[in-house]
Structures are given as C-alpha cells and as structure tokens.
Design an enzyme around this catalytic site. Structure first.
Site, PDB file in Angstrom:
ATOM      1  N   HIS A   1       0.834  -1.207   0.000  1.00 51.00           N
ATOM      2  CA  HIS A   1       0.000   0.000   0.000  1.00 51.00           C
ATOM      3  C   HIS A   1       0.864   1.249   0.000  1.00 51.00           C
ATOM      4  CE1 HIS A   1       0.581  -0.577   4.400  1.00 51.00           C
ATOM      5  NE2 HIS A   1       0.558   0.752   4.443  1.00 51.00           N
TER       6      HIS A   1
ATOM      7  N   GLU B   1      -8.299   4.938   9.950  1.00 50.43           N
ATOM      8  CA  GLU B   1      -7.838   4.670   8.599  1.00 50.43           C
ATOM      9  C   GLU B   1      -8.885   3.991   7.744  1.00 50.43           C
ATOM     10  OE1 GLU B   1      -5.403   0.825   8.211  1.00 50.43           O
ATOM     11  OE2 GLU B   1      -4.785   1.698  10.127  1.00 50.43           O
TER      12      GLU B   1
ATOM     13  N   GLN C   1      -3.879   3.482   1.626  1.00 48.73           N
ATOM     14  CA  GLN C   1      -4.238   3.559   3.039  1.00 48.73           C
ATOM     15  C   GLN C   1      -4.354   5.041   3.391  1.00 48.73           C
ATOM     16  OE1 GLN C   1      -1.133   2.760   5.941  1.00 48.73           O
ATOM     17  NE2 GLN C   1      -2.588   1.642   7.211  1.00 48.73           N
TER      18      GLN C   1
ATOM     19  N   HIS D   1       3.988   7.248   3.491  1.00 45.13           N
ATOM     20  CA  HIS D   1       4.912   6.116   3.412  1.00 45.13           C
ATOM     21  C   HIS D   1       4.527   5.173   2.284  1.00 45.13           C
ATOM     22  CE1 HIS D   1       1.647   4.382   5.912  1.00 45.13           C
ATOM     23  NE2 HIS D   1       2.000   3.228   5.367  1.00 45.13           N
TER      24      HIS D   1
ATOM     25  N   GLU E   1       7.539   0.830   5.002  1.00 44.23           N
ATOM     26  CA  GLU E   1       6.909  -0.153   5.872  1.00 44.23           C
ATOM     27  C   GLU E   1       7.039  -1.529   5.231  1.00 44.23           C
ATOM     28  OE1 GLU E   1       2.500  -0.959   7.920  1.00 44.23           O
ATOM     29  OE2 GLU E   1       2.750   0.660   6.451  1.00 44.23           O
TER      30      GLU E   1
END
Length: 146
Positions: free
Chosen positions: A7, A43, A60, A84, A134
């Site tokens: 994502h 989220e 996301q 991110h 991530e």
C-alpha cells in the site's frame, strides 16, 4: 523477500472527505476501516487490485486521532500527502532482520499489529533515501478484519 507494493499511506486531515475524493474521482471502494489506537490513527484501506502472490495493493488513508501520534506530527510538519510506502513480504521478521543486517535502521524491535491483522515494521527514512518504508506481512484472511 519483498513481493509487491502492499500500500501507499496518505496522511489527511479529514478521513471522510479524503475517502469521498478517492471513491468519487477514481471509483475506488473502501475495503476496510478501523481505528488503530496504538498507531493513533483512523484509517481506510481502498483496494486497488489483486496481486499474483495472493495479496492486494491498497491506498491507506490515515487521519490522526491524536496530535502526538506519528501521523499527527508528520501531518503538522508536512501537510497532507504521501506518508509512506509499504512493501508486502511473506515473513516480516526474517526480511526486517536481513535489511537490518545491511545497515538500515528498523524502527521496531519486534513487528507490531497493523491494518487488517497484519504484522508490520518500519524502516528509517534517512536510511531509505527520504522515504518512510513499511514492511507488511498480511494476515491469513485480510477480509476477516473487514
């Protein structure tokens, strides 16, 4: 190792308005929503497509629920936008250890709970050319958290 873009995380001030933009403008559908108290965010995961490894790729959307959360601090400093990028992996523990051995700072000693029951960790942006990165191992059944 890493198998896909899991994502892209986008920080926003108002989750409902941002969801409305992505659903109205691009036709994406909300796959999952949750509040992650540990991360301090509300989220929404918008599924983009399925992937050959059985996972999926998502946007996301992240709204901080506390000003002192990592996303809240980032949003105050940088404004709305890409926060991110997350890469999918079958084994976040093994892959984060291998990346740590290459000199990249891993932000969590042990992976934590992420969206939809996943296991996650982050890599320091200063070691990744300015990109907060991530690593994500999806839950066996991501729709269980839907």
């Amino acid at each position: 190792m890493l198998t896909r873009i899991d994502h892209i995380g986008i920080a926003c001030h108002n989750l409902d308005e941002t969801v409305d933009f992505y659903t109205t403008t691009y036709g994406f559908e909300v796959f999952h929503t949750e509040v992650n108290e540990e991360q301090g965010v509300r989220e929404a995961m918008l599924k983009i497509n399925e992937t050959s490894d059985g996972g999926a790729s998502y946007l996301q959307l992240l709204e901080p629920i506390r000003e002192d959360s990592a996303v809240g601090k980032w949003l105050a400093k940088n404004g709305e936008g890409v926060h991110h990028i997350a890469f999918g992996t079958a084994d976040v523990d093994t892959d984060s250890a291998a990346i740590r051995d290459k000199g990249v700072r891993v932000l969590y000693d042990e992976p934590r709970r992420g969206s939809m029951g996943s296991r996650i960790t982050f890599l320091h942006p200063k070691d990744c050319h300015g990109v907060l990165t991530e690593l994500v191992t999806s839950a066996a059944d991501p729709e269980a958290g839907h």
